[in-house]
Design a protein around this motif. Structure first.
Motif, PDB file in Angstrom:
ATOM      1  N   UNK A   1      -7.545  85.132  40.342  1.00 22.70           N
ATOM      2  CA  UNK A   1      -8.519  84.414  41.167  1.00 22.70           C
ATOM      3  C   UNK A   1      -9.607  85.311  41.740  1.00 22.70           C
ATOM      4  N   UNK A   2      -9.465  86.616  41.658  1.00 18.64           N
ATOM      5  CA  UNK A   2     -10.468  87.530  42.186  1.00 18.64           C
ATOM      6  C   UNK A   2     -11.612  87.674  41.196  1.00 18.64           C
TER       7      UNK A   2
ATOM      8  N   UNK B   1      -0.161  88.196  40.368  1.00 24.26           N
ATOM      9  CA  UNK B   1      -0.848  87.565  39.238  1.00 24.26           C
ATOM     10  C   UNK B   1      -1.900  86.573  39.735  1.00 24.26           C
ATOM     11  N   UNK B   2      -1.570  85.801  40.762  1.00 23.04           N
ATOM     12  CA  UNK B   2      -2.515  84.841  41.324  1.00 23.04           C
ATOM     13  C   UNK B   2      -3.758  85.553  41.861  1.00 23.04           C
ATOM     14  N   UNK B   3      -3.568  86.628  42.621  1.00 26.41           N
ATOM     15  CA  UNK B   3      -4.713  87.329  43.190  1.00 26.41           C
ATOM     16  C   UNK B   3      -5.556  88.023  42.125  1.00 26.41           C
TER      17      UNK B   3
END
Length: 143
Positions: free
Chosen positions: A32-33, A27-29
């Motif tokens: 943030x992408x 979820x973070x990647x």
């Protein structure tokens, strides 16, 4: 002497917390992408010693941009088919049949001559009369 063996304990790894961590990282990647999509063609215009500045009018204007490799873009949208028929179809659709609109051709300085002629041919076949070719002002030669 006979020693008694301890029975082996089964070692279990709790995968639930590992899966939670993996999903949080995923979820973070994803969040943030940033995904960039290049829709503009980079064009270095040819130079000209004379010319008139572009007039800003209230009319809808059409601009055909030709990249150095011969790919066409109409009003900022890259055309899938970079040939005469594809360009004519895109020009006809964008102009909605109004061939009195001013049409500007902006070709890269390294564009093959055939690509510029194809754009002019498409404009001519559709009846565009107000045709402009964009250039940049040449720098004065130093004596």
């Amino acid at each position: 002497m006979k020693f008694r063996r301890k029975p082996r304990e089964n070692v279990d790894i709790n995968l639930a917390s590992l899966i939670d961590v993996i999903f949080i990282l995923l979820l973070f990647f994803v969040v943030s992408t940033t995904f960039t999509r290049e829709t503009q063609l980079k064009v270095d215009l040819p130079e000209a010693a004379s010319g008139a500045p572009r007039e800003d009018t209230a009319l809808k204007q059409m601009e055909v941009v030709i990249a150095a490799d011969g790919n066409y873009s109409l009003n900022g949208q890259v055309l899938v088919k970079s040939d005469l028929e594809g360009l004519m179809a895109a020009l006809g659709q964008a102009s909605e049949g109004d061939n009195s609109l001013p049409l500007t051709i902006s070709a890269d300085a390294k564009t093959p001559h055939q690509a510029v002629i194809t754009a002019m041919d498409a404009a001519g076949k559709l009846g565009f009369a107000h045709l402009r070719i964009a250039t940049v002002e040449a720098e004065a030669a130093q004596p």
